[in-house]
Motif scaffolding. Sequence first.
Motif: not given
Ligand code: ZN
Length: 282
Positions: A7, A9, A39, A64, A247, A249
């Motif tokens: 996961h 980004h 995304h 995602e 996740d 970022h």
């Molecule tokens: Zn995410």
Amino acid sequence: MNRIDLHLHTTHSDGSFTTSEVMAFAKEAGVTALAITDHDIVDGIPEAMAAGALLNIEVIPGVEISSRYGESELHILGYFLDWTDATLNQRMMTLRDSRHTRNPQIVGKLNELGIDLTYEEVRSLAGTESVGRPHIARVLMNKGVVISAKEAFDRYLADGRPAYVPRELPKPEEAVAWIRAAGGVPVLAHPTWVKQSREGLDRLVEQLKAFGLGGIEVHYSTHSPRQTEDYLSLAKRLDLLVTGGSDFHGVTKPDIAVGRGRGDLKVPERLLDPLRKAASAG
Ligand SMILES: [Zn+2]
Ligand SMILES: [Zn+2]
């Protein structure tokens, strides 16, 4: 034991580092396999695969997808999908466009409330393609309409406030079906975000499983050990696969590192093969 991170980004969505930079962080962290899961877009995958070949990191095609569940957003991860699938890409393009049409609508509502601002001002402040409500909030601050981003949301931009415009998003079961149609395995992202009671979450996951949900993101940067245990038992009970990721970022979530989350995340490599098998069993 080797670690993976499913996961991540990049600048293709709302991450602050390029795909190549994220790949370099992964190498540093000792990640052996990963998925770039931007995304509603898969454009980072070719660059990730090229970098992965050089760095000896396996790159699993991922995404995602944003969906709407009641009043809130629910994210569905997809793995081992055919990221070149034309239908999937068409659907995601429509989804991304909905964000672009929403922001001018918010500005229009603010104008109706007597606040003088233009969408051009918001775009030039944002300086990126993915403009969002935080940028509108900053313009409102710069103009002295509000004193903080929180006030901008509380007075105007939050759900239920006068300048709120809901985003048009697919239902969770549609997002699940889109990923299946592209040959991927759909996985419920960060269950801790689901605004539901524990029983509500159980019911939701059961319903989504009937539509093709294949797994739950059990290992996640902000899950407590107790939550991890809890989601693990839910996955076992419903015979769903277990996945995990940071996740990452970049600067908007500065406490979260690739592969290591807040420092105690370790997604075991052994989760990968069952996921791979589920994708090829289709
Ligand atoms: Zn995410
Ligand atoms: Zn998410």
